[in-house]
Design an enzyme around this catalytic site. Structure first.
Site, PDB file in Angstrom:
ATOM      1  N   GLU A  23      37.657  40.945 -19.593  1.00 46.02           N
ATOM      2  CA  GLU A  23      36.485  41.717 -19.204  1.00 46.02           C
ATOM      3  C   GLU A  23      35.288  41.382 -20.074  1.00 46.02           C
ATOM      4  O   GLU A  23      34.159  41.282 -19.582  1.00 46.02           O
ATOM      5  CB  GLU A  23      36.803  43.205 -19.278  1.00 46.02           C
ATOM      6  CG  GLU A  23      37.782  43.646 -18.203  1.00 46.02           C
ATOM      7  CD  GLU A  23      38.079  45.120 -18.280  1.00 46.02           C
ATOM      8  OE1 GLU A  23      38.083  45.758 -17.224  1.00 46.02           O
ATOM      9  OE2 GLU A  23      38.304  45.630 -19.383  1.00 46.02           O
TER      10      GLU A  23
ATOM     11  N   GLY B 182      45.683  53.666 -16.015  1.00 50.65           N
ATOM     12  CA  GLY B 182      46.717  54.077 -15.077  1.00 50.65           C
ATOM     13  C   GLY B 182      46.245  55.275 -14.280  1.00 50.65           C
ATOM     14  O   GLY B 182      45.601  56.174 -14.823  1.00 50.65           O
TER      15      GLY B 182
ATOM     16  N   ASP C  58      47.413  50.470 -12.091  1.00 49.52           N
ATOM     17  CA  ASP C  58      48.764  50.896 -11.704  1.00 49.52           C
ATOM     18  C   ASP C  58      48.776  52.422 -11.669  1.00 49.52           C
ATOM     19  O   ASP C  58      47.775  53.056 -11.990  1.00 49.52           O
ATOM     20  CB  ASP C  58      49.805  50.372 -12.700  1.00 49.52           C
ATOM     21  CG  ASP C  58      49.492  50.805 -14.127  1.00 49.52           C
ATOM     22  OD1 ASP C  58      49.752  51.983 -14.449  1.00 49.52           O
ATOM     23  OD2 ASP C  58      48.978  49.987 -14.914  1.00 49.52           O
TER      24      ASP C  58
END
Length: 253
Positions: A13, A79, A217
């Site tokens: 990133e 997450g 996820d």
């Protein structure tokens, strides 16, 4: 000219951000490489946060003390916890909590001692701006990611969410852990390892802060995504596009 601080959680990133800063210069402080330059006409300092709350807090403090940033944005993966928060969605924080802070019985669970609060709210105006930028990018996800990437990762109609993000010094990757977090903090949309610490530092200094997290996820046993590939092909591209869109529309004053 106001100075914008950008903290990225992962190397991929940060590399995506630096690709749009052609004049960046490296300044090393506290063992960290801070990249000073310009992006979309704004003075920008970008840095890798490192992993965990202490490392991120150290990085944020240097950002504020040494480089005097006027606003700080954290970008990274997380997450998903909240209902309807899916892989490929983006969460813009309205507030952050340390889910592993527990000084009870002296203080309430999650409350940071001597602050009288558990939640550190993000700057409202900054969060709205980033949310608008994220919404714009997600509406054109196929342009930024490509239809093949959307298909491979099954990213149908990615959505932007605003709400609570929780942070802690452990990688949450089991159904039992994520369920426990949902029970303890039912408003939480996402979980990661740095944001709440940075929010506390920015609160101390009175500097506007927000966090933008791409859901990699569901923080449970079913997580099967190739994490490194997801960061490279999805999260880093989202970060670059969202920040670019935001800076392009932000006043340089």
């Amino acid at each position: 000219m106001a100075v914008i601080g950008i903290m990225s959680a992962l190397h991929e990133e940060l590399a995506a951000v630096l690709a749009d800063m052609p004049d960046e210069q490296r300044v090393t402080v506290a063992g960290r490489d801070f990249w000073v330059g310009h992006w979309q006409g704004h003075a920008v300092v970008a840095v890798l946060s490192r992993i965990g709350k202490v490392a991120a807090a150290t990085t944020a403090t240097v950002m504020l003390e040494r480089f005097g940033v006027d606003a700080l944005v954290f970008t990274g993966a997380a997450g998903g916890l909240g209902q309807g928060v899916r892989v490929g969605d983006v969460v813009v924080a309205s507030g952050l909590v340390q889910h592993d802070m527990d000084a009870s019985p002296l203080f309430l669970r999650h409350e940071v001692p001597l602050y009288g609060r558990a939640i550190f709210e993000t700057d409202a105006a900054l969060s709205v701006q980033l949310a608008d930028a994220a919404q714009q990018v997600l509406q054109e996800a196929d342009r930024f990611l490509g239809p093949d990437t959307l298909t491979q990762f099954e990213l149908a109609l990615p959505q932007m969410h605003r709400g609570l993000i929780v942070s802690g010094d452990r990688f949450v990757s089991t159904t039992a852990e994520s369920q426990a977090l949902r029970e303890a903090l039912p408003d939480a949309l996402a979980v990661e390892m740095e944001g709440a610490a940075v929010a506390q530092v920015c609160f101390d200094y009175g500097v506007p802060f927000t966090a933008v997290r791409t859901i990699s996820d569901r923080a449970d046993d079913a997580a099967h995504t190739d994490f490194n590939r997801f960061i490279s092909e999805v999260a880093s591209r989202y970060s670059r596009a969202i920040l670019s869109e935001w800076l392009a529309k932000r006043s340089s004053a």
